[in-house]
Design a protein around this motif. Structure first.
Motif, PDB file in Angstrom:
ATOM      1  N   UNK A  85       0.864  -1.181  -0.209  1.00  0.00           N
ATOM      2  CA  UNK A  85      -0.052  -0.040   0.072  1.00  0.00           C
ATOM      3  C   UNK A  85       0.832   1.095   0.018  1.00  0.00           C
ATOM      4  N   UNK A  86       1.864   1.296   0.760  1.00  0.00           N
ATOM      5  CA  UNK A  86       2.735   2.388   1.031  1.00  0.00           C
ATOM      6  C   UNK A  86       3.533   2.717  -0.344  1.00  0.00           C
ATOM      7  N   UNK A 117       2.598   1.924  -3.569  1.00  0.00           N
ATOM      8  CA  UNK A 117       1.235   2.415  -4.369  1.00  0.00           C
ATOM      9  C   UNK A 117       1.157   3.947  -4.016  1.00  0.00           C
ATOM     10  N   UNK A 118       1.189   4.182  -2.854  1.00  0.00           N
ATOM     11  CA  UNK A 118       0.850   5.656  -2.519  1.00  0.00           C
ATOM     12  C   UNK A 118       1.951   6.723  -2.810  1.00  0.00           C
ATOM     13  N   UNK A 148       1.989   9.364  -5.443  1.00  0.00           N
ATOM     14  CA  UNK A 148       2.158  10.750  -5.136  1.00  0.00           C
ATOM     15  C   UNK A 148       3.384  11.261  -6.156  1.00  0.00           C
ATOM     16  N   UNK A 158       7.299   9.328  11.224  1.00  0.00           N
ATOM     17  CA  UNK A 158       5.634   8.859  10.987  1.00  0.00           C
ATOM     18  C   UNK A 158       5.047   9.950  10.148  1.00  0.00           C
ATOM     19  N   UNK A 159       5.665  11.073   9.927  1.00  0.00           N
ATOM     20  CA  UNK A 159       5.017  12.282   9.194  1.00  0.00           C
ATOM     21  C   UNK A 159       5.452  12.131   7.550  1.00  0.00           C
ATOM     22  N   UNK A 196       4.140   9.864   5.436  1.00  0.00           N
ATOM     23  CA  UNK A 196       3.149   9.886   4.470  1.00  0.00           C
ATOM     24  C   UNK A 196       2.626  11.279   4.424  1.00  0.00           C
ATOM     25  N   UNK A 197       2.284  12.017   5.552  1.00  0.00           N
ATOM     26  CA  UNK A 197       1.779  13.201   5.655  1.00  0.00           C
ATOM     27  C   UNK A 197       2.252  14.243   4.592  1.00  0.00           C
ATOM     28  N   UNK A 257       3.846  13.335   1.919  1.00  0.00           N
ATOM     29  CA  UNK A 257       3.596  12.889   0.750  1.00  0.00           C
ATOM     30  C   UNK A 257       2.054  13.603   0.297  1.00  0.00           C
ATOM     31  N   UNK A 258       1.209  13.344   1.005  1.00  0.00           N
ATOM     32  CA  UNK A 258      -0.162  13.915   0.807  1.00  0.00           C
ATOM     33  C   UNK A 258       0.092  15.473   0.641  1.00  0.00           C
ATOM     34  N   UNK A 266       1.114  16.579  -2.522  1.00  0.00           N
ATOM     35  CA  UNK A 266       0.206  16.351  -3.632  1.00  0.00           C
ATOM     36  C   UNK A 266      -0.935  17.400  -3.677  1.00  0.00           C
ATOM     37  N   UNK A 267      -1.489  17.536  -2.303  1.00  0.00           N
ATOM     38  CA  UNK A 267      -2.465  18.669  -2.507  1.00  0.00           C
ATOM     39  C   UNK A 267      -2.112  20.011  -2.817  1.00  0.00           C
ATOM     40  N   UNK A 279      -5.962   8.220  -0.626  1.00  0.00           N
ATOM     41  CA  UNK A 279      -4.868   8.496   0.242  1.00  0.00           C
ATOM     42  C   UNK A 279      -5.403   8.998   1.581  1.00  0.00           C
ATOM     43  N   UNK A 321      -4.146   8.331   5.554  1.00  0.00           N
ATOM     44  CA  UNK A 321      -3.600   9.569   5.918  1.00  0.00           C
ATOM     45  C   UNK A 321      -4.083   9.693   7.523  1.00  0.00           C
TER      46      UNK A 321
END
Lengths: 289, 336
Positions: free
Chosen positions: A215-216, A218-219, A223, A257-258, A260-261, A263-264, A267-268, B145, B149
């Motif tokens: 999953x990670x 893929x994300x 991204x 831990x951040x 993934x944050x 990456x998102x 993206x945003x 996501x 998230x």
């Protein structure tokens, strides 16, 4: 110094994972949401070949695993995706469902816990600018550069590669010149899956083979591709360097831990400023954003 | 050589112009209102019928929860053109908000569920705002996501109980309230949505999917329309989430789990996309199957995905469209 060295390594890792996804999207115009699943499958297959089926030597296991993954990608297109090509919603749902089926099937089939690991190719480490880096990570950077060079040569100086680029640029004109669109899609899916497999073989020795990695991966792949502009290779490399360094910086100053944050958020922010991505020029009209 | 061809003819009664039916007999009336009546009455008496099977009685609630989520997905994907792969995000937001209202602020159930529904819908719309100008693949990617998230953020910041979640929510007053709350909500949302998409507003929203440039040329803000559609959709999702949180008296990161994203999608594909009713029918088929397969663990998801892929590839119209065609038309062989 440590930030720069590990930033480069992390960026190359990201671009390796994203390359397969970008390749499939740029040529077959198909978002391959099964990318992460293929990644984990390759690692698991390599582990199986080494530990269960006659304990093959490591190089043979690797080649077999990547070959099988590429074949899975090709079969996926030939028997399933070919029927729904062009229907965007169906493409997304179908590839996502295939990926989920593979991942959850592996989890059900016993891929749990921390027992599944691949050995690094070369053990040991060395100092670069006073930072200790193990050989596996150096090898990843080397392989990343080789893969990019090979892909460039393949798509610029080979008939098949040129055909792939032709389909990617203008499908109708390319078909008029006698290039088989379905055949190139099969090749691109096989190549993309093979690249996912190659990335898995290179990167999985750094950690465990677990389902969550799928999953990670893929994300992160998505991204990177989105930020670089879906389907743009130059954008993929640039975006993976942006995210790669951003991740290393957050890891150094905040906590891992951040990641993934980051990456998102990246993206945003990209979507807000330039929705078609950094290098996604041609699709601005198409996406109408 | 004699060639035969299949001909498909509409049944006479299906004369419908702008909401007017040309009906004259009881038989024709029954033909029209029979199927919805069967569904409504069936759903209402289901908890009473299943009185002797307590386990399956509880499954009804879960079926209805998934039906709501499937309706939300169907509305967003097939009427607005936004494929939302993260339905679990709405569930999680609704569940957590309801839990916060109930446990931290000590609101009673009948206040915390509506508040969580409306507040959660507003919050989800706000959070999805940056993604709204996107179409197709891009929107799917970003929504995929969001739930992941949210889980990471809750775990990383260790807020709202961290990995343990929030425990000790008030449960609903009694079993019948529990059943009928969700059953009636499902029916209202089903028929309300169906009416809504045929109104002027719904027409505009469907226009966004087919040709957003035309909508923009008419002086209507596409983004505002999409935001409104997401609000409607997340309203259903958040209600389902708040309900689940109160049903289990618990809200945790598993509200963001994959099940809430993939099962509704599978239900819509099986039931037939774009029919709304198909979403409900699909979850009435899938969720009991899933309960039967409970022993298989994660293998259930594999089965859904295989069914899902099979349907998308070989029978993309879905059950509901097929059944409706068989109901409204008949076929016969004629000579060419």
């Amino acid at each position: 110094m440590e930030i720069i060295v590990y930033g480069v390594i992390n960026s190359v890792i990201l671009s390796l994972t994203a390359l397969g996804f970008t390749l499939v999207y740029s040529i077959a115009r198909m978002p391959n949401f099964a990318h992460g699943a293929l990644y984990v499958t390759t690692g698991y297959l390599a582990w199986l070949f080494m530990n269960k089926f006659g304990s093959l030597p490591y190089p043979v296991a690797i080649v077999l695993a990547i070959g099988i993954t590429a074949a899975i990608g090709a079969f996926m297109y030939r028997f399933i995706l070919i029927r729904i090509r062009g229907m965007e919603i169906s493409e997304i749902i179908a590839t996502y469902a295939i990926g989920l089926a593979i991942l959850e099937g592996l989890r059900w089939g016993g891929l749990r816990g921390m027992t599944f690991t691949l050995p690094p190719f070369i053990a040991g480490s060395m100092n670069i600018f006073g930072v200790s880096v193990d050989y596996q990570r150096l090898l990843i950077v080397a392989v990343g550069i080789i893969v990019f060079a090979a892909l460039y040569l393949f798509t610029h100086f080979n008939r098949v590669g040129l055909a792939l680029r032709g389909i990617a640029q203008d499908e109708r004109a390319a078909m008029m010149l006698g290039i088989d669109s379905d055949m190139t899609a099969i090749i691109s899916l096989a190549l993309g899956s093979g690249l996912a497999g190659l990335a898995a073989i290179m990167l999985l020795p750094l950690g465990n083979i677990i389902v969550e990695v799928g999953y990670s991966v893929l994300i992160f792949a998505i991204a990177v591709s989105v930020i670089g502009g879906l389907g743009s290779w130059g954008g993929t490399i640039l975006a993976s360097f942006i995210i790669g360094f951003a991740q290393i910086l957050t890891e150094a100053f905040l906590s891992s831990q951040y990641q993934m944050v980051v990456a998102l958020l990246a993206i945003i922010i990209t979507l807000l400023i330039k929705p078609s991505g950094i290098f996604g020029k041609q699709k601005e009209l198409e996406e109408r954003v | 050589m004699e060639m035969m061809r299949k001909e498909r003819i509409d049944r006479g009664v299906r004369v419908r112009t702008a909401g007017l039916y040309a009906i004259s007999t009881w038989r024709e009336m029954l033909y029209l209102i029979g199927p919805p009546l069967f569904l409504i009455v069936g759903m209402i008496i289901l908890p009473i019928v299943l009185e002797f099977a307590p386990y399956w009685k509880r499954v009804i609630n879960i079926v209805c929860v998934y039906a709501l989520l499937a309706l939300a997905f169907d509305f967003l994907a097939n009427f607005v053109g936004l494929v939302c792969l993260g339905g679990a995000f709405f569930v999680g937001i609704g569940g957590y908000l309801s839990a916060i209202f109930n446990v931290y602020f000590h609101f009673p159930v009948y206040l915390s569920i509506p508040l969580a529904t409306i507040g959660g819908a507003a919050l989800s719309t706000l959070l999805l705002m940056p993604a709204l100008p996107l179409r197709g693949v891009y929107f799917a990617i970003v929504t995929l996501m969001y739930p992941l998230l949210a889980t990471r953020v809750i775990e990383a910041l260790n807020i709202f109980g961290g990995t343990n979640g929030i425990i000790g929510l008030d449960s609903l007053p009694n079993a019948y309230v529990e059943h009928y709350l969700i059953i009636i909500a499902t029916l209202i949302f089903l028929y309300g949505l169906r009416r809504f998409v045929n109104q002027d507003m719904g027409l505009v929203i469907r226009g966004v999917k087919d040709n957003d440039q035309a909508v923009r040329a008419s002086g209507i803000s596409v983004t505002r329309m999409k935001a409104f559609a997401v609000f409607v959709s997340s309203f259903m999702g958040c209600f389902a989430g708040a309900y689940i949180a109160h049903m289990y008296s618990w809200a945790g990161t598993s509200l963001f789990a994959l099940d809430f994203s993939i099962i509704p999608i599978a239900s819509v594909v099986i039931g037939g996309g774009g029919t709304l009713l198909g979403a409900v029918v699909g979850s009435f088929i899938l969720v009991p199957v899933s309960e039967l397969l409970r022993n298989f663990g994660t293998f259930r998801i594999v089965i859904y995905c295989v069914i899902l892929t099979g349907f998308i590839v070989f029978k993309s119209e879905g059950i509901m469209v097929y059944v409706m065609r068989k109901y409204h038309q008949f076929e016969r062989w004629v000579k060419v």
